[in-house]
Scaffold this active site. Structure first.
Site, PDB file in Angstrom:
ATOM      1  N   LYS A 182       0.825  -1.215   0.000  1.00  0.00           N
ATOM      2  CA  LYS A 182       0.000   0.000   0.000  1.00  0.00           C
ATOM      3  C   LYS A 182       0.853   1.256   0.000  1.00  0.00           C
ATOM      4  O   LYS A 182       0.652   2.162  -0.803  1.00  0.00           O
ATOM      5  CB  LYS A 182      -0.935  -0.012   1.210  1.00  0.00           C
ATOM      6  CG  LYS A 182      -1.711   1.259   1.409  1.00  0.00           C
ATOM      7  CD  LYS A 182      -2.634   1.572   0.239  1.00  0.00           C
ATOM      8  CE  LYS A 182      -3.198   2.963   0.331  1.00  0.00           C
ATOM      9  NZ  LYS A 182      -4.214   3.251  -0.700  1.00  0.00           N
TER      10      LYS A 182
ATOM     11  N   CYS B 118      -3.205  11.004   1.059  1.00  0.00           N
ATOM     12  CA  CYS B 118      -2.480   9.751   0.812  1.00  0.00           C
ATOM     13  C   CYS B 118      -1.083   9.972   0.265  1.00  0.00           C
ATOM     14  O   CYS B 118      -0.101   9.678   0.925  1.00  0.00           O
ATOM     15  CB  CYS B 118      -3.305   8.893  -0.127  1.00  0.00           C
ATOM     16  SG  CYS B 118      -5.023   8.824   0.384  1.00  0.00           S
TER      17      CYS B 118
HETATM   18  N1  SAJ Z   1      -1.869  14.450  -9.448  1.00  0.00           N
HETATM   19  C1  SAJ Z   1      -0.992  15.066 -10.357  1.00  0.00           C
HETATM   20  N2  SAJ Z   1      -0.706  14.395 -11.514  1.00  0.00           N
HETATM   21  C2  SAJ Z   1      -1.258  13.167 -11.801  1.00  0.00           C
HETATM   22  C3  SAJ Z   1      -2.141  12.546 -10.852  1.00  0.00           C
HETATM   23  C4  SAJ Z   1      -2.437  13.227  -9.687  1.00  0.00           C
HETATM   24  O1  SAJ Z   1      -0.484  16.171 -10.133  1.00  0.00           O
HETATM   25  O2  SAJ Z   1      -0.977  12.639 -12.885  1.00  0.00           O
HETATM   26  C5  SAJ Z   1      -2.187  15.150  -8.184  1.00  0.00           C
HETATM   27  C6  SAJ Z   1      -3.689  15.413  -8.021  1.00  0.00           C
HETATM   28  O3  SAJ Z   1      -4.032  16.668  -8.578  1.00  0.00           O
HETATM   29  C7  SAJ Z   1      -3.844  15.407  -6.501  1.00  0.00           C
HETATM   30  C8  SAJ Z   1      -2.793  14.417  -6.043  1.00  0.00           C
HETATM   31  O4  SAJ Z   1      -1.859  14.278  -7.118  1.00  0.00           O
HETATM   32  O5  SAJ Z   1      -3.539  16.685  -5.966  1.00  0.00           O
HETATM   33  C9  SAJ Z   1      -3.344  13.029  -5.683  1.00  0.00           C
HETATM   34  O6  SAJ Z   1      -4.155  12.606  -6.712  1.00  0.00           O
HETATM   35  P1  SAJ Z   1      -4.620  11.062  -6.859  1.00  0.00           P
HETATM   36  O7  SAJ Z   1      -5.264  10.962  -8.181  1.00  0.00           O
HETATM   37  O8  SAJ Z   1      -3.499  10.171  -6.577  1.00  0.00           O
HETATM   38  O9  SAJ Z   1      -5.755  10.956  -5.743  1.00  0.00           O
HETATM   39  P2  SAJ Z   1      -5.781  10.276  -4.273  1.00  0.00           P
HETATM   40  O10 SAJ Z   1      -4.637  10.735  -3.482  1.00  0.00           O
HETATM   41  O11 SAJ Z   1      -7.138  10.493  -3.759  1.00  0.00           O
HETATM   42  O12 SAJ Z   1      -5.699   8.702  -4.605  1.00  0.00           O
HETATM   43  C10 SAJ Z   1      -4.566   7.931  -4.391  1.00  0.00           C
HETATM   44  C11 SAJ Z   1      -4.724   6.718  -5.305  1.00  0.00           C
HETATM   45  N3  SAJ Z   1      -3.516   5.942  -5.284  1.00  0.00           N
HETATM   46  C12 SAJ Z   1      -3.071   5.341  -6.399  1.00  0.00           C
HETATM   47  O13 SAJ Z   1      -3.636   5.436  -7.476  1.00  0.00           O
HETATM   48  C13 SAJ Z   1      -1.808   4.551  -6.251  1.00  0.00           C
HETATM   49  C14 SAJ Z   1      -5.914   5.881  -4.844  1.00  0.00           C
HETATM   50  O14 SAJ Z   1      -5.976   4.672  -5.581  1.00  0.00           O
HETATM   51  C15 SAJ Z   1      -5.728   5.517  -3.354  1.00  0.00           C
HETATM   52  O15 SAJ Z   1      -6.815   4.767  -2.884  1.00  0.00           O
HETATM   53  C16 SAJ Z   1      -5.630   6.795  -2.564  1.00  0.00           C
HETATM   54  O16 SAJ Z   1      -4.499   7.530  -3.009  1.00  0.00           O
HETATM   55  C17 SAJ Z   1      -5.471   6.404  -1.075  1.00  0.00           C
HETATM   56  O17 SAJ Z   1      -6.484   6.540  -0.363  1.00  0.00           O
HETATM   57  O18 SAJ Z   1      -4.423   5.921  -0.729  1.00  0.00           O
END
Ligand code: SAJ
Length: 476
Positions: A230, A288
């Protein structure tokens, strides 16, 4: 009596408890309750001033989660009406349950010293320990430092209950993998990592999760491997984003468009080549990615410090990635200051409109939003700042506007921070009229707008990774 016999005597899992009625616990409890395999589910929530209101809402079948969560409200109404789900602050009801899961926030107190704030988690585990009965399964769903299930959780449960993990009760880690806006779908469709402290605990935990999975399947492993899985999946996502953000900064410096490069690199396909290039942007927020790297770092310090063979004096690649992603709001500040200067306007005394306060596009979730450090920098520099977000109703200490025109009126700079779909078709003519400035500034932190269109309308444009446009000639 050994655990196997205790579990055999108890029979199949029928009565479940879920501690922590938040983004993870509520959909999990509703799905357990909706499964014909299980008889009853209790949601446990402290009746505190800040979150006690959730108990009554949930017992009315209403979701206290803000933002759009497809299917959740209907499912809650259904399982409450069927008498299969209820929420309570009476933790004594844990006694006699077949399985109890914990979905409690695990933030960091101090990231430099890798010090997590496990106070809420410890309290929750203590509650379970106090009412634990032989043969019960306990599952940590919260993301934790590798080693936590086998040490902290096991110790507190044994201390409070007087029972032995692996002998009198089963214990496992089955980390959540949900994202706001698609909580139910993620639980049903993602594979579920299930890691017991022993094979019997893994087997019992598999029995708990398998019935709620539609497309997903259970992936069994040890508790520590599940914790590392995780924390790694979020650390690697953060690393991939950092790699793109660094590339974006390079492209700006080299005068080229990072999105052209991304398309080019991504075109190399076949022969098992994967690129998985994510997107650069104004910053990385949420509960996360902003902390799981530190859980992984703390895990190797706790479990492998003396055995770790790593280049001497070199920083952790993962922590460096965190720092690059944490740097992006400062870079947005730099772009704003430079653009205002090109527009002949001082940052001090300027009016800046931030579009998008949530950390994620099309959500209301503001946890660790990267827009906050950016706003703080602007205010420190003497700018006045307005914040617009169609989803975020309120935020402590920051007035959030819901009328886009009102937030832009008279602004020297408009800064896109979250990729909400409402910002995709901004009309440059209308915005210029509202701003009333000869050369309004537009900063695109999520590559949402057509740079040329805004430049033609006399805007000073700057975008993350847009070295091809950031020094454009100002027209009109
Ligand atoms: N972000 C970017 N570029 C990207 C993707 C995201 O700048 O290409 C930024 C987003 O704008 C945001 C942050 O990163 O500010 C996080 O975005 P996220 O899409 O990762 O959203 P989370 O944090 O809600 O979800 C992550 C996910 N983890 C993975 O895909 C490995 C989700 O599957 C998890 O369940 C979640 O963390 C968690 O709860 O751990």
């Amino acid at each position: 009596m050994a655990l196997e016999a205790l579990i055999k005597k108890r029979g199949p899992i029928k009565k479940i408890g879920v501690l922590g009625m938040g983004y993870v616990g509520i959909p999990a409890a509703a799905l357990f309750a909706d499964s014909p395999v299980f008889d009853v589910v209790y949601g446990f929530q402290r009746d505190s001033a800040s979150s006690g209101y959730k108990i009554a809402m949930l017992n009315r079948g209403e979701s206290p989660l803000k933002g759009e969560e497809p299917g959740l409200e209907d499912l809650l109404k259904k399982v409450v009406a069927a008498g299969k789900f209820s929420c309570t602050s009476d933790f004594s009801k844990i006694a006699g349950l077949d399985a109890v899961t914990l979905s409690i926030q695990t933030p960091f107190l101090n990231k430099e010293d890798l010090l997590p704030d496990f106070s809420a988690l410890k309290e929750g585990i203590g509650q379970v320990g106090r009412y634990l009965t032989p043969g019960t399964l306990v599952v940590l769903e919260s993301t934790v430092t590798p080693g936590t299930t086998n040490t902290l959780a096991k110790e507190i449960l044994e201390q409070e209950s007087g029972l032995r993990a692996g002998t009198d009760f089963a214990l496992a880690h089955a980390p959540e993998r949900v994202m706001v806006g698609r909580l139910l779908r993620n639980i049903r469709e993602h594979d579920r990592i299930v890691g017991g402290i022993d094979p019997l605990s893994t087997k019992r935990a598999t029995e708990l999760y398998a019935p709620v999975l539609t497309l997903g399947k259970v992936i069994p492993m040890s508790a520590t491997a599940a914790e590392v899985t995780k924390t790694t999946e979020n650390t690697f996502r953060d690393l991939q984003i950092a790699a793109m953000n660094e590339l974006a900064l390079y492209c700006e410096a080299m005068g080229i468009n990072v999105y052209d490069v991304r398309t080019g690199v991504d075109s190399l396909k076949g022969e098992g080549i994967t690129r998985a290039m994510l997107w650069p942007g104004a910053g990385v927020g949420g509960h996360c990615l902003t902390k799981d790297t530190y859980h992984l770092e703390r895990g190797v310090q706790m479990l492998g410090k003396d055995l770790l063979d790593y280049p001497k004096g070199e920083p952790s690649l993962y922590v460096l990635a965190r720092r690059i992603n944490d740097f992006m709001p400062s870079h947005m500040f730099r772009l704003t200051a430079d653009a205002l200067q090109r527009a002949g306007c001082l940052l001090k005394g300027s009016k800046v409109a931030i579009l998008g306060w949530a950390f994620l596009a099309n959500s209301d979730d503001t946890r660790n939003t990267p827009a906050e450090p950016y706003r703080d920098d602007l205010i420190r520099a003497g700018a006045s700042v307005r914040v617009h977000d169609p989803y975020v109703m309120e935020y402590p200490g920051v007035p959030v506007l819901h009328d886009l025109d009102e937030s832009i009126r008279g602004a020297d700079a408009i800064v896109i921070f979250a990729g909400h779909h409402q910002y995709k078709n901004l009309d440059p003519g209308h915005i210029r009229a509202l701003s009333g400035k000869p050369h309004p500034v537009i900063i695109d932190g999520r590559n949402l707008i057509d740079a040329d269109l805004f430049i033609r309308h006399g805007f000073v444009y700057k975008g993350i990774g847009r070295g091809d446009k950031n020094m454009h000639a100002v027209s009109g």
